[in-house]
Design a protein around this motif. Structure first.
Motif, PDB file in Angstrom:
ATOM      1  N   ARG A 123       1.185  -1.322  -0.430  1.00  0.00           N
ATOM      2  CA  ARG A 123       0.257  -0.405  -0.191  1.00  0.00           C
ATOM      3  C   ARG A 123       0.947   1.576  -0.031  1.00  0.00           C
ATOM      4  O   ARG A 123       0.788   2.130  -0.609  1.00  0.00           O
ATOM      5  CB  ARG A 123      -0.828  -0.051   1.604  1.00  0.00           C
ATOM      6  N   LYS A 124       2.035   1.853   0.704  1.00  0.00           N
ATOM      7  CA  LYS A 124       2.763   2.203   0.721  1.00  0.00           C
ATOM      8  C   LYS A 124       3.354   3.000  -0.541  1.00  0.00           C
ATOM      9  O   LYS A 124       3.797   4.300  -1.267  1.00  0.00           O
ATOM     10  CB  LYS A 124       3.434   2.288   1.740  1.00  0.00           C
ATOM     11  N   MET A 125       4.187   1.909  -0.976  1.00  0.00           N
ATOM     12  CA  MET A 125       4.503   1.373  -2.770  1.00  0.00           C
ATOM     13  C   MET A 125       3.420   2.101  -3.693  1.00  0.00           C
ATOM     14  O   MET A 125       4.426   2.411  -4.271  1.00  0.00           O
ATOM     15  CB  MET A 125       5.776   0.398  -2.551  1.00  0.00           C
ATOM     16  N   ALA A 126       2.771   1.459  -3.827  1.00  0.00           N
ATOM     17  CA  ALA A 126       1.310   2.369  -4.368  1.00  0.00           C
ATOM     18  C   ALA A 126       0.977   3.259  -4.584  1.00  0.00           C
ATOM     19  O   ALA A 126       0.576   4.185  -5.755  1.00  0.00           O
ATOM     20  CB  ALA A 126       0.493   1.175  -4.273  1.00  0.00           C
ATOM     21  N   MET A 127       0.513   3.968  -3.501  1.00  0.00           N
ATOM     22  CA  MET A 127       0.230   4.935  -3.281  1.00  0.00           C
ATOM     23  C   MET A 127       2.273   5.931  -3.606  1.00  0.00           C
ATOM     24  O   MET A 127       1.775   7.299  -4.681  1.00  0.00           O
ATOM     25  CB  MET A 127       0.008   5.420  -1.881  1.00  0.00           C
ATOM     26  N   ARG A 128       3.394   5.720  -3.385  1.00  0.00           N
ATOM     27  CA  ARG A 128       4.152   6.505  -3.721  1.00  0.00           C
ATOM     28  C   ARG A 128       3.942   5.984  -6.054  1.00  0.00           C
ATOM     29  O   ARG A 128       4.350   7.045  -6.161  1.00  0.00           O
ATOM     30  CB  ARG A 128       4.946   6.272  -3.292  1.00  0.00           C
ATOM     31  N   MET A 129       4.018   5.187  -6.070  1.00  0.00           N
ATOM     32  CA  MET A 129       4.225   5.113  -7.993  1.00  0.00           C
ATOM     33  C   MET A 129       3.039   4.501  -8.473  1.00  0.00           C
ATOM     34  O   MET A 129       2.848   4.499  -9.463  1.00  0.00           O
ATOM     35  CB  MET A 129       4.810   3.317  -7.698  1.00  0.00           C
ATOM     36  N   HIS A 130       1.908   5.188  -7.846  1.00  0.00           N
ATOM     37  CA  HIS A 130       0.310   5.733  -8.431  1.00  0.00           C
ATOM     38  C   HIS A 130       1.235   6.708  -9.536  1.00  0.00           C
ATOM     39  O   HIS A 130       2.091   7.640  -9.944  1.00  0.00           O
ATOM     40  CB  HIS A 130      -0.437   5.966  -7.826  1.00  0.00           C
ATOM     41  N   PRO A 131       0.400   5.703 -11.456  1.00  0.00           N
ATOM     42  CA  PRO A 131       0.271   6.487 -11.735  1.00  0.00           C
ATOM     43  C   PRO A 131       0.465   8.377 -11.914  1.00  0.00           C
ATOM     44  O   PRO A 131       0.476   9.680 -12.753  1.00  0.00           O
ATOM     45  CB  PRO A 131      -0.359   5.794 -12.708  1.00  0.00           C
ATOM     46  N   ASP A 132      -0.928   8.736 -11.837  1.00  0.00           N
ATOM     47  CA  ASP A 132      -1.380   9.586 -11.288  1.00  0.00           C
ATOM     48  C   ASP A 132      -0.705  10.702 -10.314  1.00  0.00           C
ATOM     49  O   ASP A 132      -0.896  12.155 -10.311  1.00  0.00           O
ATOM     50  CB  ASP A 132      -3.061   9.644 -10.604  1.00  0.00           C
ATOM     51  N   LYS A 133       0.464  10.227 -10.009  1.00  0.00           N
ATOM     52  CA  LYS A 133       1.386  11.296  -8.875  1.00  0.00           C
ATOM     53  C   LYS A 133       3.006  10.595  -9.731  1.00  0.00           C
ATOM     54  O   LYS A 133       3.480  11.854  -9.308  1.00  0.00           O
ATOM     55  CB  LYS A 133       1.183  10.285  -7.847  1.00  0.00           C
ATOM     56  N   ASN A 134       2.793  10.042 -10.818  1.00  0.00           N
ATOM     57  CA  ASN A 134       4.338  10.368 -11.397  1.00  0.00           C
ATOM     58  C   ASN A 134       3.159  11.067 -12.501  1.00  0.00           C
ATOM     59  O   ASN A 134       4.262  10.457 -14.298  1.00  0.00           O
ATOM     60  CB  ASN A 134       4.719   9.119 -11.725  1.00  0.00           C
ATOM     61  N   GLY A 135       2.314  11.828 -13.502  1.00  0.00           N
ATOM     62  CA  GLY A 135       2.824  12.152 -14.800  1.00  0.00           C
ATOM     63  C   GLY A 135       1.839  11.323 -15.552  1.00  0.00           C
ATOM     64  O   GLY A 135       1.308  11.538 -17.037  1.00  0.00           O
ATOM     65  N   GLY A 136       0.999  10.377 -15.347  1.00  0.00           N
ATOM     66  CA  GLY A 136       0.280   9.307 -16.119  1.00  0.00           C
ATOM     67  C   GLY A 136       1.323   8.889 -17.485  1.00  0.00           C
ATOM     68  O   GLY A 136       0.371   8.748 -17.989  1.00  0.00           O
ATOM     69  N   THR A 137       2.104   8.829 -17.673  1.00  0.00           N
ATOM     70  CA  THR A 137       3.021   8.724 -18.509  1.00  0.00           C
ATOM     71  C   THR A 137       2.718   7.427 -18.746  1.00  0.00           C
ATOM     72  O   THR A 137       2.528   6.046 -17.353  1.00  0.00           O
ATOM     73  CB  THR A 137       4.525   8.250 -18.710  1.00  0.00           C
ATOM     74  N   ASP A 138       3.068   6.633 -19.532  1.00  0.00           N
ATOM     75  CA  ASP A 138       3.361   4.988 -19.526  1.00  0.00           C
ATOM     76  C   ASP A 138       4.400   4.278 -18.981  1.00  0.00           C
ATOM     77  O   ASP A 138       4.218   3.348 -18.981  1.00  0.00           O
ATOM     78  CB  ASP A 138       3.786   4.948 -21.777  1.00  0.00           C
ATOM     79  N   GLU A 139       5.456   4.882 -18.671  1.00  0.00           N
ATOM     80  CA  GLU A 139       6.374   4.620 -18.494  1.00  0.00           C
ATOM     81  C   GLU A 139       6.015   4.672 -17.000  1.00  0.00           C
ATOM     82  O   GLU A 139       6.178   3.332 -16.324  1.00  0.00           O
ATOM     83  CB  GLU A 139       7.960   5.742 -18.422  1.00  0.00           C
ATOM     84  N   ALA A 140       5.258   4.874 -16.344  1.00  0.00           N
ATOM     85  CA  ALA A 140       4.083   5.265 -14.856  1.00  0.00           C
ATOM     86  C   ALA A 140       3.746   4.177 -14.915  1.00  0.00           C
ATOM     87  O   ALA A 140       3.910   3.481 -13.551  1.00  0.00           O
ATOM     88  CB  ALA A 140       4.540   6.309 -14.031  1.00  0.00           C
ATOM     89  N   LYS A 141       2.927   3.634 -15.653  1.00  0.00           N
ATOM     90  CA  LYS A 141       2.238   2.703 -15.650  1.00  0.00           C
ATOM     91  C   LYS A 141       3.163   1.762 -16.000  1.00  0.00           C
ATOM     92  O   LYS A 141       2.273   0.597 -15.462  1.00  0.00           O
ATOM     93  CB  LYS A 141       0.871   2.841 -16.807  1.00  0.00           C
ATOM     94  N   ARG A 142       3.398   1.274 -16.650  1.00  0.00           N
ATOM     95  CA  ARG A 142       4.627   0.556 -16.897  1.00  0.00           C
ATOM     96  C   ARG A 142       5.603  -0.394 -15.443  1.00  0.00           C
ATOM     97  O   ARG A 142       4.994  -1.279 -14.787  1.00  0.00           O
ATOM     98  CB  ARG A 142       5.836   0.312 -17.950  1.00  0.00           C
ATOM     99  N   ARG A 143       5.711   1.017 -14.786  1.00  0.00           N
ATOM    100  CA  ARG A 143       6.313   0.289 -13.949  1.00  0.00           C
ATOM    101  C   ARG A 143       5.405   0.184 -12.729  1.00  0.00           C
ATOM    102  O   ARG A 143       5.768  -1.012 -11.677  1.00  0.00           O
ATOM    103  CB  ARG A 143       7.510   1.770 -13.109  1.00  0.00           C
ATOM    104  N   PHE A 144       4.636   0.749 -12.277  1.00  0.00           N
ATOM    105  CA  PHE A 144       3.371   0.073 -11.385  1.00  0.00           C
ATOM    106  C   PHE A 144       2.978  -0.959 -11.875  1.00  0.00           C
ATOM    107  O   PHE A 144       2.704  -1.736 -10.850  1.00  0.00           O
ATOM    108  CB  PHE A 144       2.245   1.471 -11.764  1.00  0.00           C
ATOM    109  N   GLN A 145       2.639  -1.567 -12.601  1.00  0.00           N
ATOM    110  CA  GLN A 145       2.100  -2.860 -12.718  1.00  0.00           C
ATOM    111  C   GLN A 145       3.295  -3.433 -13.135  1.00  0.00           C
ATOM    112  O   GLN A 145       2.598  -4.904 -12.129  1.00  0.00           O
ATOM    113  CB  GLN A 145       1.820  -2.700 -14.729  1.00  0.00           C
ATOM    114  N   GLN A 146       4.969  -3.312 -12.966  1.00  0.00           N
ATOM    115  CA  GLN A 146       5.803  -4.325 -12.772  1.00  0.00           C
ATOM    116  C   GLN A 146       5.340  -4.583 -11.099  1.00  0.00           C
ATOM    117  O   GLN A 146       5.615  -5.574 -10.769  1.00  0.00           O
ATOM    118  CB  GLN A 146       6.809  -4.186 -12.652  1.00  0.00           C
TER     119      GLN A 146
END
Length: 229
Positions: A123-146
């Motif tokens: 939960r802590k990492m999901a809040m920090r890595m959520h795409p909405d908090k990281n510009g919503g880029t494809d890279e942010a989505k990929r890292r969140f999915q991983q």
């Protein structure tokens, strides 16, 4: 005589196919002694050459082998398949252990962490890595999915094993089968007991009148007891 683990014997009880394992190198091979005294050896080089050959060359080479030599070759291939499978399972388990330790380290946990600790770290990492908090880029989505895939992989360890399936219920006899069994028992008793045909005739008459087999037997036993007294 051939030395090694016997695989096959001649009609005189002499080993004709053996498998040898070199104590120093650990290399194994199967040795075949033919009827004329010649020998054929199948080892790692033979298997590798056979696997690397074309279909035409392999068929030609196999066609030139004698029956006993084919027996030895099949044995060697089977042993190597078993050994390779065991090595594969061991290596797979080792790689899975390494990957699991890497997943725990990714969430900042030790390998023996509890499920609650894993959920809190996720939960802590999901809040920090959520795409909405990281510009919503494809890279942010990929890292969140991983990150989610790592969590799901670890989560499997805490799920209870599926309970074993209960055994199927025993099959019950139908009413017709029960009546057939009871009729067979009555016939056996009527032919061997006192009165012989008289008891059987009475039971048949009672059955024809609509009485059940069990009630007929009870009445017949009471009559026999009264006759005995």
């Amino acid at each position: 005589p051939l030395k090694g683990e016997p695989v096959a014997y001649s009609c005189r009880g002499v080993p004709t196919i053996v498998r040898q394992v070199d104590d120093g190198s650990g290399q194994a091979r199967t040795i075949v002694q033919n009827e004329d005294g010649s020998h054929k050896v199948f080892g790692a080089n033979t298997v590798n050459s056979l696997v690397g050959s074309s279909d035409c060359d392999a068929r030609h080479w196999l066609g030139a082998l004698r029956d006993r030599e084919l027996h030895g070759l099949v044995h060697e291939l089977g042993k190597r398949l078993v050994d390779t499978s065991q090595i594969y399972q061991q290596q797979r388990a080792a790689l899975e252990g390494i990957a699991q330790r890497g997943h725990y380290a990714y969430f900042g946990l030790q390998q023996g962490a509890s499920e609650r600790e894993l959920q809190a770290a996720y939960r802590k990492m999901a809040m920090r890595m959520h795409p909405d908090k990281n510009g919503g880029t494809d890279e942010a989505k990929r890292r969140f999915q991983q990150m989610k895939e790592r969590y799901e992989c670890l989560k499997e360890r805490y799920r209870p094993a599926a309970p074993p399936r209960p055994p199927p219920p025993p099959q019950r006899q139908t009413q017709a089968e029960d009546e057939d069994d009871a009729s067979g028992e009555d016939c056996g008793r009527g032919s061997g007991g006192q009165g012989g045909g008289t008891g059987e005739d009475e039971e048949n008459e009672e059955a024809a009148a609509g009485s059940s087999p069990s009630s007929s037997r009870r009445r017949r036993r009471r009559r026999q007891q009264r006759q005995a007294t």
